[in-house]
Design an enzyme around this catalytic site. Structure first.
Site, PDB file in Angstrom:
ATOM      1  N   VAL A  56       0.747  -1.329   0.206  1.00 23.37           N
ATOM      2  CA  VAL A  56      -0.020  -0.047  -0.101  1.00 23.37           C
ATOM      3  C   VAL A  56       0.739   1.268   0.011  1.00 23.37           C
ATOM      4  O   VAL A  56       0.776   2.163  -0.654  1.00 23.37           O
ATOM      5  CB  VAL A  56      -1.149   0.048   1.270  1.00 23.37           C
ATOM      6  N   CYS A  57       2.063   1.181   0.761  1.00 17.37           N
ATOM      7  CA  CYS A  57       2.983   2.313   0.859  1.00 17.37           C
ATOM      8  C   CYS A  57       3.755   2.713  -0.485  1.00 17.37           C
ATOM      9  O   CYS A  57       3.629   3.720  -0.813  1.00 17.37           O
ATOM     10  CB  CYS A  57       3.948   2.127   1.954  1.00 17.37           C
ATOM     11  N   ASP A  58       4.036   1.493  -1.215  1.00 22.59           N
ATOM     12  CA  ASP A  58       4.469   1.585  -2.400  1.00 22.59           C
ATOM     13  C   ASP A  58       3.461   2.182  -3.480  1.00 22.59           C
ATOM     14  O   ASP A  58       3.939   3.015  -4.179  1.00 22.59           O
ATOM     15  CB  ASP A  58       4.915   0.127  -2.851  1.00 22.59           C
TER      16      ASP A  58
END
Length: 162
Positions: A56-58
């Site tokens: 999700v952060c990527d």
């Protein structure tokens, strides 16, 4: 109460709201240089993530950098990842223009923006848009840290900021 994978977490620091003067902070670049909010003149979209090494952060980092690059201003991605991990991710992802900033040393950003997850010493997923006068124009604190942010709303606020 905010959650991380369904478990309640405690956020520490001073939350900001639209209309506030954006708090200053001291963080490190991937070259280990100390920078502050004023190191980046003009409008800024500040994308805050728990860890660059998660899906999700990527995706959040890629989305904001791909979509916001044509809107002027600067996109900053802040996490508690070590600068070395951020540099490795940027290199491996082929996104050399991403500005990743590490708050691992002093938690200066986390405390100033109210995004320190006490139980994990990670930053809470959030987005801030700051205009060229240093005024916060958009704030999004996520209720569940593993959910995606509202990209459309954040990008619209960034586009409209002066």
């Amino acid at each position: 109460m905010p959650t991380f994978k369904g478990n309640n977490v405690t956020l520490q620091g001073n939350p900001v709201k639209v209309g506030d003067q954006a708090p200053d902070f001291r963080v490190l670049t991937t070259a280990l240089e100390e920078v502050t909010l004023s190191s980046y003149p003009g409008k800024k979209l500040i994308s805050v993530i728990p860890s660059i090494d998660t899906g999700v952060c990527d995706a959040q980092t890629r989305e904001f950098n791909e979509k916001a690059s044509s809107l002027g201003g600067t996109v900053l991605t802040v996490s508690n990842d070590l600068p070395f991990a951020q540099r490795r991710w940027c290199s491996a992802s082929g996104l050399d223009n991403v500005v990743t900033l590490s708050d691992h040393r002093d938690l200066s950003f986390a405390k100033a923006y109210g995004v320190l997850i006490e139980e994990m010493r990670l930053l809470a997923r959030s987005v801030f848009v700051v205009d060229s006068n240093g005024v916060v124009q958009y704030v999004q604190y996520m209720d569940e840290m593993t959910d995606e942010v509202d990209f459309a709303a954040a990008l619209e606020a960034f586009e409209q900021a002066n």
